[in-house]
Design an enzyme around this catalytic site. Structure first.
Site, PDB file in Angstrom:
ATOM      1  N   GLN A  32      49.063 100.793  45.968  1.00  0.00           N
ATOM      2  CA  GLN A  32      48.796 100.032  44.748  1.00  0.00           C
ATOM      3  C   GLN A  32      47.366 100.325  44.307  1.00  0.00           C
ATOM      4  O   GLN A  32      46.430 100.208  45.103  1.00  0.00           O
ATOM      5  CB  GLN A  32      48.963  98.535  45.004  1.00  0.00           C
ATOM      6  CG  GLN A  32      48.751  97.669  43.763  1.00  0.00           C
ATOM      7  CD  GLN A  32      48.719  96.188  44.099  1.00  0.00           C
ATOM      8  OE1 GLN A  32      47.723  95.681  44.608  1.00  0.00           O
ATOM      9  NE2 GLN A  32      49.812  95.490  43.824  1.00  0.00           N
TER      10      GLN A  32
ATOM     11  N   GLY B 215      55.276  89.754  52.614  1.00  0.00           N
ATOM     12  CA  GLY B 215      53.840  89.708  52.778  1.00  0.00           C
ATOM     13  C   GLY B 215      53.459  89.079  54.098  1.00  0.00           C
ATOM     14  O   GLY B 215      53.424  89.729  55.142  1.00  0.00           O
ATOM     15  N   ARG B 216      53.213  87.768  54.065  1.00  0.00           N
ATOM     16  CA  ARG B 216      52.763  87.067  55.272  1.00  0.00           C
ATOM     17  C   ARG B 216      53.735  87.223  56.432  1.00  0.00           C
ATOM     18  O   ARG B 216      53.325  87.257  57.592  1.00  0.00           O
ATOM     19  CB  ARG B 216      52.553  85.579  54.951  1.00  0.00           C
ATOM     20  CG  ARG B 216      51.380  85.308  54.019  1.00  0.00           C
ATOM     21  CD  ARG B 216      51.277  83.820  53.701  1.00  0.00           C
ATOM     22  NE  ARG B 216      50.138  83.527  52.854  1.00  0.00           N
ATOM     23  CZ  ARG B 216      50.156  83.559  51.524  1.00  0.00           C
ATOM     24  NH1 ARG B 216      51.266  83.888  50.889  1.00  0.00           N
ATOM     25  NH2 ARG B 216      49.074  83.263  50.829  1.00  0.00           N
TER      26      ARG B 216
ATOM     27  N   TYR C 292      44.084  89.854  37.798  1.00  0.00           N
ATOM     28  CA  TYR C 292      43.145  90.962  37.819  1.00  0.00           C
ATOM     29  C   TYR C 292      43.167  91.637  36.443  1.00  0.00           C
ATOM     30  O   TYR C 292      43.843  91.167  35.538  1.00  0.00           O
ATOM     31  CB  TYR C 292      43.453  91.895  38.982  1.00  0.00           C
ATOM     32  CG  TYR C 292      43.310  91.189  40.318  1.00  0.00           C
ATOM     33  CD1 TYR C 292      42.079  90.628  40.688  1.00  0.00           C
ATOM     34  CD2 TYR C 292      44.395  91.014  41.182  1.00  0.00           C
ATOM     35  CE1 TYR C 292      41.937  89.938  41.884  1.00  0.00           C
ATOM     36  CE2 TYR C 292      44.249  90.322  42.387  1.00  0.00           C
ATOM     37  CZ  TYR C 292      43.024  89.787  42.719  1.00  0.00           C
ATOM     38  OH  TYR C 292      42.883  89.086  43.906  1.00  0.00           O
TER      39      TYR C 292
ATOM     40  N   ARG D 245      53.248  95.992  39.223  1.00  0.00           N
ATOM     41  CA  ARG D 245      53.298  94.615  39.729  1.00  0.00           C
ATOM     42  C   ARG D 245      52.831  93.664  38.639  1.00  0.00           C
ATOM     43  O   ARG D 245      51.807  93.890  37.985  1.00  0.00           O
ATOM     44  CB  ARG D 245      52.426  94.442  40.977  1.00  0.00           C
ATOM     45  CG  ARG D 245      52.620  93.045  41.582  1.00  0.00           C
ATOM     46  CD  ARG D 245      52.070  92.902  42.982  1.00  0.00           C
ATOM     47  NE  ARG D 245      53.038  92.165  43.805  1.00  0.00           N
ATOM     48  CZ  ARG D 245      52.748  91.615  44.978  1.00  0.00           C
ATOM     49  NH1 ARG D 245      51.536  91.709  45.499  1.00  0.00           N
ATOM     50  NH2 ARG D 245      53.676  90.980  45.661  1.00  0.00           N
TER      51      ARG D 245
ATOM     52  N   PRO E 222      51.745  94.784  49.035  1.00  0.00           N
ATOM     53  CA  PRO E 222      50.322  95.099  49.172  1.00  0.00           C
ATOM     54  C   PRO E 222      49.522  93.833  49.449  1.00  0.00           C
ATOM     55  O   PRO E 222      49.579  92.874  48.686  1.00  0.00           O
ATOM     56  CB  PRO E 222      49.960  95.708  47.815  1.00  0.00           C
ATOM     57  CG  PRO E 222      50.996  95.200  46.874  1.00  0.00           C
ATOM     58  CD  PRO E 222      52.234  94.988  47.658  1.00  0.00           C
TER      59      PRO E 222
ATOM     60  N   ALA F  63      45.826  96.686  47.379  1.00  0.00           N
ATOM     61  CA  ALA F  63      45.112  96.979  46.138  1.00  0.00           C
ATOM     62  C   ALA F  63      43.895  97.845  46.428  1.00  0.00           C
ATOM     63  O   ALA F  63      42.965  97.437  47.109  1.00  0.00           O
ATOM     64  CB  ALA F  63      44.684  95.680  45.458  1.00  0.00           C
TER      65      ALA F  63
END
Length: 360
Positions: free
Chosen positions: A105, A329-330, A187, A235, A24, A63
């Site tokens: 997510q 991810g990237r 978070y 996560r 995500p 997210a």
């Protein structure tokens, strides 16, 4: 020739076609206010659809906030109303139609809410920029220059737990088959886990049992409305990289065992993100050992993340039993068809739409 990376994985009754998954990653591309606030748009559709046609086995949509105040930035996706869920359903339907498992997510940004999009310089946004007052476990700002959050009351915590359950219901109605609870990267849930950000003295602060209370309450609330036959992920940041003053790998292993008892099917293992003077030794696969330890000590399936870029590297992680899957991810931002390229390099196969069959 077979490749572990392209073997299917079954969790509960759901079979994911391969172990190349999309992590995500926030796009910060929704409208900030008005009737389309937090609603997925054409950018989001094209972004996720292209990774599905690229052969990715599972896509976890970024997210997605359980409330307006739970957004990281005013431009985040949300799932606190049915309009948002309907737009997300268009994405979930396309992914499923083209052989990719749709996951999402859900999260609450806590004290890291109401901030700028990364390319706008980060830091808090004011009311004139559609900002709001963030909340957190304690009145401790994320970093210098950030807003001091309002400390959540017990009633406020209960309300947020209910918002996670409501978000899970909407995600299911939208057609998602995997739900991931965001407990990482500083978070809200991660803020409660770490003594660096949680200075409470009530039932949600102090001891390990108290600091993990919110995480388990959210998982219980989500699991109560999510079908028994479908998986729930969690996560986590395995460590704050703040030593004993923060959340530690030992605590992650303890929590992983509890999460398994509460119905979590896989731990998505990342690290960092909770502020402080963290010294992080970033390098290829630097977070994989955290996932491997959780898997070895608890038996809970895990996904590894963090600078996983090459097909041989990803194959080794899965084949060696360090993780059950890799979350890119990237690298998937750089190459939407990474999965199909990796399959060719490893002599394996992955799904592709018929118009792309010439490129298999």
């Amino acid at each position: 020739m077979s490749a572990a990376l392209f073997e299917p994985l079954t969790l509960r009754s759901l079979t994911i076609p391969n172990r190349v998954w999309m992590a995500p990653m926030d796009q910060y591309s929704a409208e900030a206010a008005g009737p389309k606030a937090g609603v997925a748009n054409d950018w989001h559709f094209a972004h996720y659809a292209s990774r599905a046609t690229g052969g990715t086995g599972l896509i976890l949509v970024e997210a997605t906030a359980v409330s307006p105040e739970g957004r990281i930035s005013p431009a985040d996706l949300g799932i606190w109303n049915d309009t948002q869920a309907e737009a997300l359903g268009r994405i979930a339907g396309f992914l499923k139609e083209h052989g990719t498992v749709p996951g999402i997510q859900i999260g609450h940004a806590g004290r890291k809410a109401s901030t700028r999009r990364p390319w706008q310089g980060r830091g808090p946004v004011g009311e004139g920029e559609h900002g709001w007052q963030p909340v957190g476990p304690s009145p401790v700002a994320f970093a210098e220059g950030y807003t001091v959050p309002t400390e959540l009351t017990t009633e406020g915590i209960e309300e947020i737990v209910g918002q996670f359950a409501d978000a899970a219901r909407r995600a299911l109605a939208a057609g998602f088959q995997i739900l991931e609870v965001h407990g990482a990267h500083g978070y809200l849930i991660g803020e409660f886990l770490s003594p660096h950000s949680n200075r409470r003295t009530d039932a949600y602060g102090g001891s390990f049992e108290n600091r993990t209370r919110l995480a388990l309450e959210v998982v219980d609330a989500v699991r109560a409305v999510w079908p028994e036959e479908l998986p729930v992920f969690f996560r986590i940041s395995a460590t704050d990289w703040l030593g004993e003053q923060g959340w530690t790998v030992d605590e992650t292993v303890r929590l992983a065992a509890l999460l398994r008892e509460h119905g979590v099917d896989l731990l998505d293992v990342s690290s960092g993100g909770n502020g402080g003077p963290a010294d992080i030794p970033v390098g290829p696969g630097y977070q994989v050992p955290f996932a491997a330890r959780v898997r070895a000590e608890t038996g809970l399936p895990v996904a590894a993340v963090g600078m996983i870029t090459e097909s041989a590297q990803a194959e080794k992680i899965v084949a060696n039993g360090e993780a059950d899957a890799v979350l890119l991810g990237r690298e998937l931002l750089r190459d939407a068809s990474w999965a199909r390229r990796a399959a060719r390099e490893l002599g394996a196969e992955t799904h592709a739409p018929a118009p792309y069959a010439w490129a298999i």
